[in-house]
Enzyme design. Structure first.
Site, PDB file in Angstrom:
ATOM      1  N   LYS A 141     -11.952  26.284-115.631  1.00 31.31           N
ATOM      2  CA  LYS A 141     -12.123  26.436-117.077  1.00 31.31           C
ATOM      3  C   LYS A 141     -10.924  25.855-117.839  1.00 31.31           C
ATOM      4  CE  LYS A 141     -16.225  28.271-116.874  1.00 31.31           C
ATOM      5  NZ  LYS A 141     -16.568  28.958-115.689  1.00 31.31           N
TER       6      LYS A 141
HETATM    7  C1  LIG Z   1     -17.815  29.902-115.458  1.00 39.29           C
HETATM    8  C2  LIG Z   1     -18.955  30.468-116.161  1.00 39.29           C
HETATM    9  C3  LIG Z   1     -19.316  31.816-116.024  1.00 39.29           C
HETATM   10  C4  LIG Z   1     -18.712  32.741-115.014  1.00 39.29           C
HETATM   11  O1  LIG Z   1     -17.373  32.947-115.092  1.00 39.29           O
HETATM   12  P1  LIG Z   1     -16.575  33.400-113.765  1.00 39.29           P
HETATM   13  O2  LIG Z   1     -15.228  33.744-114.319  1.00 39.29           O
HETATM   14  O3  LIG Z   1     -16.562  32.241-112.844  1.00 39.29           O
HETATM   15  O4  LIG Z   1     -17.268  34.586-113.205  1.00 39.29           O
HETATM   16  C5  LIG Z   1     -20.362  32.304-116.794  1.00 39.29           C
HETATM   17  N1  LIG Z   1     -21.036  31.512-117.628  1.00 39.29           N
HETATM   18  C6  LIG Z   1     -20.739  30.211-117.779  1.00 39.29           C
HETATM   19  C7  LIG Z   1     -21.519  29.397-118.748  1.00 39.29           C
HETATM   20  C8  LIG Z   1     -19.707  29.637-117.033  1.00 39.29           C
HETATM   21  O5  LIG Z   1     -19.445  28.332-117.152  1.00 39.29           O
END
Ligand SMILES: *Cc1c(COP(=O)(O)O)cnc(C)c1O
Length: 376
Positions: free
Chosen positions: A190
């Protein structure tokens, strides 16, 4: 072999290890501690949200948001189809039913038209959906005016999955702060990371306190271990929060870098008919440009997104197809969906381009070369 160029990899700002060392020096090596509290405050200050709970992942934040809205077996939750599976999985953890809604073609996010159509249809079928779980994909804001109007018209609470959209705004207001609750992710890919982690934000203090309670095994107030509810182990560790504090300090720099990477692609493709780079409507929103995305019209260009992806792969450069919509996933295709073909088409023609803030000028030259070689 050429050096690997990633889609989006962790990029430390410099202060993270100082905060982590502080956690070691003070022995706050637990899923609580001063960094956790400080990171929550940093997220509130940055987004303008009143309250925040730092959690172990974005997925756990979505799960808790559903629990806090009382989503239970048999309930229906309206959910963006064009997303990562982590959005939809927690609906099924609750034994509720996801109702998938297709995208509109401007922002690639949930279509307000299909959303309203679905709500009317579900009500006609005898069951009013309990929540809307809306995703802001690739950092681009959904059509918030329309979505908010539908949410209030039918009195169905909105949860924002802003996992990919920290740093993005709509009409100057942070994404994640429109719904009754908002979710961020700090996974390694992210825009900023805590190695793994997430956050739940809300203006409702009681909700966030309840989220913290549920995230730490739902311990009642007693000297012994006493439980009247099912709990979870979803809290963020103080070590990870230390990384997060350092990352929050450079979040705006990362947003600028991501946006300049996107500008680089825009300039490469600007005169090319049949290729489009995803961009927000700058009159209403501002995107963190988490991943630069493009669509390729094979009829005009003469090759498809897979051909370009393979050309990148040959040069050790990571590119990926867009998310495969949930209504097309083997595990989710049995659930009801309101679909007009938009996300399926995007999946066929779209590619996520390397958008790593660690990219240097030599990397950009390599990327441009692969693209130019394909285009001649
Ligand atoms: C990355 C992501 C998640 C989940 O987040 P994690 O921290 O990996 O559990 C949920 N929704 C979207 C759209 C994502 O890109």
């Amino acid at each position: 072999m050429n050096k690997k160029i990633w889609l989006s990899s962790p990029n430390m700002g410099g202060k993270e290890d100082i905060y982590v060392k502080e956690a070691f020096d003070t022995n706050w090596i637990a899923p609580l501690g001063p960094h956790v509290n400080n990171l929550e405050q940093d997220i509130c200050n940055y987004t303008g949200s009143e309250h925040c709970a730092a959690l172990s992942s974005g997925t756990s934040a979505i799960h808790l948001a559903l629990i806090l809205l009382g989503i239970k077996e048999g309930d229906e939750v309206l959910c963006s189809s064009f997303t990562f599976s982590a959005t939809a999985n927690p609906i099924v953890y609750q034994k509720a039913t996801p109702i998938f809604i297709d995208s509109e073609c401007e922002t690639w996010n949930m279509s307000p038209l299909l959303l309203e159509e679905a709500i009317k249809d579900r009500i006609n079928l005898g069951k009013k959906p309990k929540a809307i779980l809306l995703v802001h994909l690739y950092g681009i804001a959904a059509k918030m005016d329309e979505i908010m109007e539908i949410s209030s018209k039918y009195d169905i609470p909105l949860i924002e999955d802003a996992a990919e959209a920290l740093g993005s705004t709509y009409k100057g207001k942070a994404l994640g702060t429109f719904g009754v609750m908002g979710v961020f992710s700090f996974n390694g890919n992210k825009i900023i990371t805590t190695s793994g982690g997430g956050a739940l934000i809300s203006d409702n203090e009681e909700r966030i306190q309840k989220a913290r309670f549920l995230a730490t095994q739902a311990r009642d107030n007693a000297p012994h271990y006493q439980h009247s509810q099912i709990g979870y182990n979803y809290r963020m560790s103080n070590i990870c929060a230390g990384i997060g504090r350092g990352q929050m300090e450079i979040l705006n720099d990362r947003v600028s870098q991501k946006r300049s990477i996107r500008s680089f692609y825009e300039s490469i493709f600007q005169d090319i008919d049949g290729i489009k780079v995803l961009k927000e409507d700058s009159n209403v929103s501002f995107s963190n440009a988490w991943l630069s995305c493009m669509t390729i019209d094979k009829e005009i260009i003469g090759f498809d997104r897979e051909a370009l992806r393979l050309a990148f792969e040959e040069d050790n450069i990571e590119a990926r197809p867009l998310w495969k919509p949930m209504h097309l996933q083997p595990i989710f295709e049995k659930y009801p969906s309101y679909i007009d073909g938009t996300s399926e088409k995007l999946f066929e023609i779209g590619l996520c381009l390397p958008s790593d803030t660690n990219i240097d000028d030599d990397d950009l030259i390599r990327i441009e070369k692969v693209i130019k070689n394909k285009l001649v």
